[in-house]
Design an enzyme around this catalytic site. Structure first.
Site, mmCIF file in Angstrom:
data_model
loop_
_atom_site.group_PDB
_atom_site.id
_atom_site.type_symbol
_atom_site.label_atom_id
_atom_site.label_comp_id
_atom_site.label_asym_id
_atom_site.label_seq_id
_atom_site.Cartn_x
_atom_site.Cartn_y
_atom_site.Cartn_z
ATOM 1 N N SER A 247 -6.625 10.663 6.665
ATOM 2 C CA SER A 247 -6.477 9.330 7.211
ATOM 3 C C SER A 247 -6.547 9.352 8.747
ATOM 4 O O SER A 247 -7.523 9.863 9.296
ATOM 5 C CB SER A 247 -5.166 8.749 6.706
ATOM 6 O OG SER A 247 -5.179 7.384 6.816
ATOM 7 N N ASP B 186 -10.138 3.508 -2.272
ATOM 8 C CA ASP B 186 -9.281 3.451 -1.087
ATOM 9 C C ASP B 186 -9.454 2.109 -0.367
ATOM 10 O O ASP B 186 -10.552 1.768 0.059
ATOM 11 C CB ASP B 186 -9.667 4.613 -0.149
ATOM 12 C CG ASP B 186 -8.720 4.757 1.019
ATOM 13 O OD1 ASP B 186 -7.927 3.838 1.276
ATOM 14 O OD2 ASP B 186 -8.779 5.805 1.689
ATOM 15 N N HIS C 188 -6.120 5.814 -1.522
ATOM 16 C CA HIS C 188 -6.051 6.502 -0.234
ATOM 17 C C HIS C 188 -5.390 7.881 -0.311
ATOM 18 O O HIS C 188 -5.757 8.796 0.422
ATOM 19 C CB HIS C 188 -5.293 5.595 0.749
ATOM 20 C CG HIS C 188 -5.325 6.061 2.160
ATOM 21 N ND1 HIS C 188 -6.505 6.303 2.811
ATOM 22 C CD2 HIS C 188 -4.328 6.328 3.043
ATOM 23 C CE1 HIS C 188 -6.231 6.700 4.046
ATOM 24 N NE2 HIS C 188 -4.920 6.726 4.211
#
Ligand SMILES: CC(=O)N[C@@H](C)C(=O)N[C@@H](C)C(=O)O
Length: 700
Positions: free
Chosen positions: A559, A643, A675
């Site tokens: 991320s 995601d 995610h």
């Protein structure tokens, strides 16, 4: 000299299988006090655990009970009572306050269709099983920890829960025999949702079951522009208190983003009147009523801005209707080490028996500690800072008996109980282990604090070490968010990598939570520079110690941590020999139009979330592109098809750029994953590929 790192896939998967057996604690409840015929007092402790089952490819949930004999101040004797039992189909469950009954929301597949039931159990009998799906009063029950709840009224006659608002069936304009109560031409209408992990959740409603009459009603009076959740019964069951999130002009992702405008509300059950109990100009969460039913404690932070920040602990007095700030935002860690409250949820029960004190478990730097707050003075003391380092999580506290989960980088979660010392006492807590876990051999860890160059005045990093040898490899793992933190707790992937022979440096760059609000505020506007430099500084400092081969350093991050990893290999093109990025943020301009948290990406360039992308944002994008041009490091990308936070197109943009530059790149695409890439097969496959990518590109 030969590398001593494990490289054989069979050996690595065997090790992964072995370490994936350790379960984690997800819940604990303390039962009522029972006095035995000999006068001894005991309570039952119910616990729930979660474990990966690689064969069935799912996380299994199971429960185990323990018995604790005590004298209200200390544990006299304790032990398990029976073996583990797997829990299947339970979405929510809750014992009644007296402990006499239990409510369960269960999902069951009947003739190929999902059905939801609300069950009431008493003694050894299931006395009610209400088919909620057939009743058609509402849509699916919310089982998530954002909105969801299942709460007994104080009188034990009613149950409160949250479900999706009932939606009429939609039919085509061309349906020849239209049915009654349908919406014509609405088949393809788009319904907003609350984003990552809350995708089917759009319009929650508060629902009440009258147990005696088996009657479900949807509460009226909640304003139309509010989505309610985290509800509980007001004192004397006169109404319901809940958190309401404003959902206009549109819904934004809530996961990892407790900074959404919200307020405490009270809806009266007789008149349906709704009253706002907090200001409405902040973000609130996790309200908890005191045992004497006089006060509500809750967390509050600023709206928008950094998605996770230092919270205020606030208290609403039910009778005077006054709100006070018990613990305020902490800008810099205090001399006694207290760095502020960083949490988006208090544990389900968090009050001491005297209704004077609150327990909060939250990061304090790289530790997760248990903090005791006196509500009258606001004084905060740590109950665990002198205990072994690691991570202390409060599961519950009932009549001052605390139930906690403790883990550390080399020790999987263990279950402990201890009595909270009486108010004013300076006694240390005497922790009793109910379920122990094995410390892992060959893994050692330490927290390293650096004094960085003048422009970096607040950083902390921690390091795990596998068996050290002159050929030890350094694998760098980065926190995401960017406003999150890596605390010293049990992490499956890190422990397997350590046991393989890697050393791992986990870096909390400035902007991570747990180090004071100033550290958080220092990052927006500086991502891609400040965070990247902090990490590089940490790595170079560790390498200067001489224990690691500078030619064998890999970097991994997910991320925002993936964004930093990709920047590192772009800004330091010769330095890293392998890179792994899980759902990385790559292009800030295209993120704004596709993520569920566009407000965060506009904040990076200091523009408001409901405005359109501007030149400033595009400049940031150009900068990222410039960095990509220099990349030489082989990159493994792991992407989740579903995601909503960092849509996989981000990773694909990077994949294409690297292909064009002829940089070795491999892309793993996980359907049905969001995610976190946390489904059992995605997580295990991802781990194996990451481990092999590193061993291959570090030439081991
Ligand atoms: C707020 C948020 O979710 N930001 C993402 C870009 C992110 O970095 N998430 C972290 C917490 C992660 O590890 O997924």
């Amino acid at each position: 000299m030969e590398s001593q790192v494990m490289t054989n896939p069979e050996d690595i998967s065997k090790l992964y299988r072995e370490l994936s057996l350790f379960p984690s604690l997800t819940r604990a409840d303390v039962g009522p006090v029972i006095t035995s015929q000999y006068g001894g007092k005991y309570s039952n402790i119910y616990t729930e655990w979660s474990q990966r089952d690689l064969e069935r490819n799912e996380n299994v949930k199971f429960c185990r009970q323990y018995i604790v004999f005590h004298d209200d101040k200390s544990v006299v004797y304790s032990g398990p009572s029976g073996n583990c039992t797997e829990i299947k189909g339970e979405l929510l469950s809750k014992d009644s306050p007296s402990g006499d009954m239990k409510a369960v929301v269960r999902e069951s597949i009947i003739k190929g269709e999902d059905k939801q039931f609300l069950e009431i159990w008493s003694k050894n009998i299931k006395v009610k099983s209400i088919n909620l799906t057939a009743l058609k009063k509402h849509g699916k029950v919310y089982e998530d920890d954002q909105f969801g709840c299942l709460v007994w009224s104080h009188s034990e006659t009613h149950l409160l829960y949250v479900a999706e608002r009932k939606r009429l069936k939609a039919e085509s304009f061309f349906q020849v025999w239209p049915s009654k109560h349908t919406l014509k031409g609405e088949q393809f209408v788009f319904y907003e949702d609350w984003g990552e992990t809350l995708v089917s959740k759009s319009s929650p409603v508060l629902c009440v079951l009258d147990i005696e009459g088996s009657n479900v009603s949807v509460l009226e009076g909640v304003p139309d522009n509010i989505s309610p959740g985290q509800a509980f019964w007001a004192p004397s069951d006169t109404g319901v208190v809940f958190v309401g999130w404003w959902h206009e002009p549109f819904r934004l992702g809530l996961k990892y983003s407790p900074n959404r405008r919200s307020s405490l509300f009270y809806v009266d059950l007789t008149g349906g009147q709704c009253e706002q109990l907090s200001s409405g100009s902040s973000a609130v969460c996790s309200p908890k009523l005191s045992p004497d039913q006089c006060r509500i404690i809750y967390l509050e932070c600023a709206v928008y801005g950094p998605h996770q920040q230092c919270s205020r602990l606030c208290m609403y007095d039910w009778y005077t209707k006054r709100t006070s700030v018990v613990v305020d935002v902490v800008k810099r860690p205090r001399e006694d080490g207290f760095a502020g409250i960083y949490s988006s949820s208090l544990s389900p029960l968090c009050w001491s028996a005297d209704s004077q004190r609150i327990l909060v478990s939250c990061p304090q730097g790289s530790r997760k500690d248990l903090l005791l707050v006196e509500t009258t003075t606001g004084s905060v003391t740590s109950l665990t800072s002198k205990s072994p380092g690691g991570s202390w999580s409060l599961l519950t506290i009932e009549r001052n008996l605390m139930v906690v989960s403790w883990s550390s980088p080399n020790c999987p979660p263990s279950l402990r109980v201890g009595f909270l010392p009486l108010g004013g006492s300076r006694e240390e807590v005497d922790w009793v282990v109910l379920e122990d876990s094995q410390t892992q051999p060959d893994i050692d860890w330490q927290i390293l604090n650096f004094t960085p160059p003048p422009e970096q005045d607040n950083s902390q990093y921690h390091l795990y070490l596998g068996e050290t040898s002159p050929w030890s490899l350094l694998c760098l793992s980065l926190s995401g968010g960017p406003h999150s933190v890596i605390v010293a707790d049990w992490l499956l992937s890190s422990s397997v990598l350590c046991r393989m022979g890697f050393a791992i440096l986990l870096v909390n760059y400035r902007g991570s939570i747990g180090y004071g609000q100033d550290s958080i505020l220092s990052l927006p506007g500086n991502v891609g520079t400040q965070d990247v430099k902090d990490v590089q500084f940490a790595v170079e400092s560790v390498l200067r110690g001489g224990a690691f081969d500078e030619q064998k350093v890999a970097v991994a991050g997910g991320s925002h941590g993936g964004f930093v990893a990709c920047h590192l290999i772009g800004q330091y093109p010769e330095f890293y020999k392998a890179c792994v990025a899980r759902n990385p943020v790559i292009n800030l301009a295209s993120m704004i139009g596709s993520t569920d948290i566009p407000d965060w990406y506009t904040l990076l360039s200091l523009y408001h979330c409901f405005s359109v992308p501007c030149v400033c944002v595009l400049t940031v994008t150009m900068y990222v592109t410039v960095v990509t041009i220099q990349v030489k490091t082989p990159v493994l990308l792991t992407l989740g098809e579903d995601d909503k936070r960092v849509p996989p197109k981000q990773g694909i943009e990077y994949y294409r750029a690297l292909k064009a530059l002829q940089v070795p790149v491999r892309l793993l695409w996980y359907p049905g994953n969001n995610h976190s890439l946390s489904k059992v097969d995605a997580e295990s496959d991802g781990f194996m590929n990451i481990a092999l990518w590193m061993t291959q590109h570090l030439s081991l």
